[in-house]
Design an enzyme around this catalytic site. Structure first.
Site, PDB file in Angstrom:
ATOM      1  N   ASN A 116       0.873  -1.171   0.000  1.00  0.00           N
ATOM      2  CA  ASN A 116       0.000   0.000   0.000  1.00  0.00           C
ATOM      3  C   ASN A 116       0.912   1.223   0.000  1.00  0.00           C
ATOM      4  O   ASN A 116       1.551   1.541   1.007  1.00  0.00           O
ATOM      5  CB  ASN A 116      -0.919   0.007   1.228  1.00  0.00           C
ATOM      6  CG  ASN A 116      -1.824   1.227   1.267  1.00  0.00           C
ATOM      7  OD1 ASN A 116      -1.446   2.334   0.895  1.00  0.00           O
ATOM      8  ND2 ASN A 116      -3.049   1.029   1.735  1.00  0.00           N
TER       9      ASN A 116
ATOM     10  N   GLU B 268      -3.924   1.638  -3.062  1.00  0.00           N
ATOM     11  CA  GLU B 268      -4.044   3.064  -2.770  1.00  0.00           C
ATOM     12  C   GLU B 268      -3.077   3.885  -3.630  1.00  0.00           C
ATOM     13  O   GLU B 268      -2.332   4.729  -3.130  1.00  0.00           O
ATOM     14  CB  GLU B 268      -3.824   3.340  -1.275  1.00  0.00           C
ATOM     15  CG  GLU B 268      -4.591   4.557  -0.812  1.00  0.00           C
ATOM     16  CD  GLU B 268      -4.564   4.766   0.697  1.00  0.00           C
ATOM     17  OE1 GLU B 268      -5.078   5.799   1.138  1.00  0.00           O
ATOM     18  OE2 GLU B 268      -4.042   3.898   1.429  1.00  0.00           O
TER      19      GLU B 268
ATOM     20  N   TYR C 170      -7.912  -3.858  -2.237  1.00  0.00           N
ATOM     21  CA  TYR C 170      -7.876  -2.792  -1.234  1.00  0.00           C
ATOM     22  C   TYR C 170      -9.268  -2.700  -0.624  1.00  0.00           C
ATOM     23  O   TYR C 170     -10.164  -2.090  -1.176  1.00  0.00           O
ATOM     24  CB  TYR C 170      -7.455  -1.474  -1.888  1.00  0.00           C
ATOM     25  CG  TYR C 170      -7.396  -0.292  -0.949  1.00  0.00           C
ATOM     26  CD1 TYR C 170      -6.936  -0.418   0.358  1.00  0.00           C
ATOM     27  CD2 TYR C 170      -7.803   0.974  -1.378  1.00  0.00           C
ATOM     28  CE1 TYR C 170      -6.878   0.659   1.206  1.00  0.00           C
ATOM     29  CE2 TYR C 170      -7.746   2.068  -0.535  1.00  0.00           C
ATOM     30  CZ  TYR C 170      -7.283   1.913   0.760  1.00  0.00           C
ATOM     31  OH  TYR C 170      -7.230   2.996   1.612  1.00  0.00           O
TER      32      TYR C 170
ATOM     33  N   ASP D 244      -4.064  -4.598   1.202  1.00  0.00           N
ATOM     34  CA  ASP D 244      -4.480  -3.978   2.452  1.00  0.00           C
ATOM     35  C   ASP D 244      -5.929  -4.386   2.701  1.00  0.00           C
ATOM     36  O   ASP D 244      -6.848  -3.846   2.092  1.00  0.00           O
ATOM     37  CB  ASP D 244      -4.339  -2.450   2.330  1.00  0.00           C
ATOM     38  CG  ASP D 244      -4.787  -1.718   3.590  1.00  0.00           C
ATOM     39  OD1 ASP D 244      -5.212  -2.384   4.554  1.00  0.00           O
ATOM     40  OD2 ASP D 244      -4.724  -0.467   3.594  1.00  0.00           O
TER      41      ASP D 244
ATOM     42  N   ASN E  88      -7.451  -4.068   5.577  1.00  0.00           N
ATOM     43  CA  ASN E  88      -8.045  -3.156   6.565  1.00  0.00           C
ATOM     44  C   ASN E  88      -8.682  -3.874   7.746  1.00  0.00           C
ATOM     45  O   ASN E  88      -9.787  -3.512   8.190  1.00  0.00           O
ATOM     46  CB  ASN E  88      -9.058  -2.233   5.885  1.00  0.00           C
ATOM     47  CG  ASN E  88      -8.445  -0.883   5.543  1.00  0.00           C
ATOM     48  OD1 ASN E  88      -7.710  -0.310   6.343  1.00  0.00           O
ATOM     49  ND2 ASN E  88      -8.722  -0.388   4.350  1.00  0.00           N
TER      50      ASN E  88
ATOM     51  N   ASP F  36       2.995   4.824   4.854  1.00  0.00           N
ATOM     52  CA  ASP F  36       2.650   4.429   6.220  1.00  0.00           C
ATOM     53  C   ASP F  36       2.462   2.921   6.337  1.00  0.00           C
ATOM     54  O   ASP F  36       2.248   2.406   7.438  1.00  0.00           O
ATOM     55  CB  ASP F  36       1.404   5.175   6.720  1.00  0.00           C
ATOM     56  CG  ASP F  36       0.243   5.112   5.737  1.00  0.00           C
ATOM     57  OD1 ASP F  36       0.400   4.471   4.680  1.00  0.00           O
ATOM     58  OD2 ASP F  36      -0.808   5.717   6.021  1.00  0.00           O
ATOM     59  N   HIS F  37       2.534   2.215   5.210  1.00  0.00           N
ATOM     60  CA  HIS F  37       2.530   0.751   5.190  1.00  0.00           C
ATOM     61  C   HIS F  37       3.913   0.258   4.759  1.00  0.00           C
ATOM     62  O   HIS F  37       4.651   0.973   4.073  1.00  0.00           O
ATOM     63  CB  HIS F  37       1.497   0.211   4.196  1.00  0.00           C
ATOM     64  CG  HIS F  37       0.076   0.408   4.616  1.00  0.00           C
ATOM     65  ND1 HIS F  37      -0.732  -0.627   5.033  1.00  0.00           N
ATOM     66  CD2 HIS F  37      -0.695   1.523   4.669  1.00  0.00           C
ATOM     67  CE1 HIS F  37      -1.942  -0.161   5.318  1.00  0.00           C
ATOM     68  NE2 HIS F  37      -1.937   1.145   5.109  1.00  0.00           N
TER      69      HIS F  37
END
Length: 492
Positions: free
Chosen positions: A237, A269, A345, A385, A387, A482-483
């Site tokens: 991601n 993303e 995603y 991802d 989530n 951030d991943h």
């Protein structure tokens, strides 16, 4: 002592400071400070310079009542307290005790070394018109979670002096250091200094017995030999592909291909619009000519997924084939000889969990059914991802995130019901049942520096192919998003 100098006294006898308040740390070992003064100017000097200042000292001794204690006896209680406080000496007690303390300051010349019990470093500096005593504390402790640790603190007393000799300025320093060791039992110490590889530190609010931190250097399996057919798949991601490529760290994107030599890279993303795809495609990786992109059309610059492959797939599909789910560019499927690969995603439940119902009642079941349909012809691998931090081991602070998107009971139950109970295996957790490894760290609180993260990125594989997984791993050292990227090595 400093007070005595300010009052105009010259100390000629050896001794030690004493404190009226017994709670104040006392100096067990004397300190050698050879000094002279004039009026309110305090000058520290090394023993070598003491002789050169003897003339000035003689003048002071003749002009000041050095041995006459009456000057202290005549001072008011408030004056004595003010003088003592200005030098850092406690000013509590009866007048007779305070007078005794002030006399001790005047009559004492310290010789030897000074041991401190609270400050790690005390630096006394010479000032042009005043005396400044600064205490700075620098504690360096090494993080440890073992039952017994030793903490060592270095203490230094630095005395500086400057004298002027013609146009030549000479500065002398006297440095005294001591080391104190203490032992603490059953103590966890947080490091003040940044940790070079924070993911190697077990970071969890409720760690269980047997849990360990994920360290790819020691936990990744050895590479497969060239004579064994296999594929290396990666997923990342990127939290905005254009932004990633503009960062100073963007070489990490290209270095990842060189370092890992993956066969397929799945991106989530990307946040691209369809008009941007051609330009981005041409600027990416050489040798990966087969790449497939899907972008959000309902909200521009949002979501988006892609698969970049150096192996040409047999077929490509975009979305789930359901219009209600396919406007945000969340799924690409490619077919290889031995399996289907899905880059997904999964929708975030959002602030206030406004999309929670849509996620668990519509998206998850639809994706699960789609995967089971594909599985009728070939094994399926879903990556991306997703989530959802499935278990408490997958999130740093489980108790504090019970109603946070990605860790609600509803999402975790949906993850189990629609994927794990349908026969899809969490490959990382199968390989590392008691390992704490995160793939996401929020920017807001700097979670990556302290390894306070979530495991949101997965490789889920059909049971029929799960045993062919040679390695399922995380690359927490790769920045730019951030991943972190995750990888899967699959024997064919």
């Amino acid at each position: 002592m400093v007070l005595a100098l300010k009052l105009g006294f010259f100390c000629s006898s050896a001794g030690c400071f004493c404190a009226v308040n017994p709670r104040v740390p006392k100096f067990n070992i004397p300190i050698c400070l050879s000094f002279t003064m004039s009026s309110k100017r305090l000058r520290f000097s090394s023993p070598a310079s003491a002789t050169e200042n003897s003339d000035e000292a003689s003048i002071i001794r003749r002009g000041i009542l050095e041995d006459d204690p009456a000057i202290i006896e005549k001072m008011t209680l408030q004056e004595i307290k003010t003088k003592l406080r200005s030098t850092g000496v406690p000013a509590k007690g009866a007048k007779s005790e305070l007078v005794s303390a002030l006399k001790s300051c005047i009559k004492s010349q310290i010789d030897g070394t000074k041991r401190l019990s609270e400050s790690d470093r005390v630096q006394i500096e010479n000032d042009a018109s005043d005396v400044s005593v600064n205490k700075t504390t620098k504690r360096r402790v090494k993080q440890s979670s073992v039952s017994s640790i030793n903490i060592k603190s270095e203490q230094e007393l630095i005395t500086e002096s400057t004298k002027t000799e013609g146009e030549k300025s000479i500065q002398s320093k006297k440095r005294i250091s001591s080391r104190i060791s203490t032992t603490k039992t059953d103590t966890r110490v947080n490091a003040d200094l940044p940790i070079v590889e924070p993911w190697t530190v077990l970071a969890h609010k409720k760690p269980q017995k047997g849990w360990t931190a994920y360290n790819p250097k020691s936990m990744r399996r050895p590479p497969i030999g060239a004579d064994t057919p296999h594929m290396k798949l990666m997923s990342w991601n990127v939290n905005g592909l254009r932004a990633l490529l503009k960062l100073e760290s963007s070489p990490a994107f290209f270095q990842l291909a060189q370092r890992e030599s993956f066969d397929v890279l799945c991106l989530q993303e990307t946040k691209l619009q369809e008009k941007d795809v051609d330009a981005i495609r041409r600027s990416l990786l050489e040798g990966y000519d087969n790449n497939y992109w899907t972008c959000s059309v309902s909200k521009l610059g949002y979501s988006g997924t892609a698969i970049i492959s150096r192996i040409k797939p047999l077929s490509v599909r975009y979305g789930l084939g359901i219009s209600d789910h396919d406007s945000e560019g969340r799924l690409v499927t490619v077919e290889y000889d031995n399996f289907y690969l899905l880059c997904g995603y999964v929708p975030n439940s959002g602030d206030g969990l406004r999309r929670l119902s849509y996620r668990i009642t519509e998206w998850d079941p639809s994706l699960s059914n789609y995967m089971k349909d594909l599985e009728q012809s070939k094994p399926v691998i879903l990556t991306g991802d997703l989530n959802c931090a499935h278990q408490e081991i997958d999130i740093y602070n489980p108790a504090g995130n019970k109603r946070s998107a990605g860790f609600t009971d509803e999402e975790r139950k949906s993850f189990e019901t629609n994927f794990l109970e349908k026969g899809f295996v969490d490959t990382f957790r199968k390989q590392h049942p008691d390992v704490v490894g995160y793939t996401y760290w929020g920017y807001r609180h700097g979670g990556r520096k302290t390894n306070k993260g979530w495991r949101l990125d997965y490789f889920l594989a059909s049971e029929s192919i799960a045993d062919q997984v040679h390695d399922s791993y995380i690359l927490p050292d790769v920045g730019g998003s951030d991943h972190s990227p995750i990888g899967l090595v699959l024997k064919l």
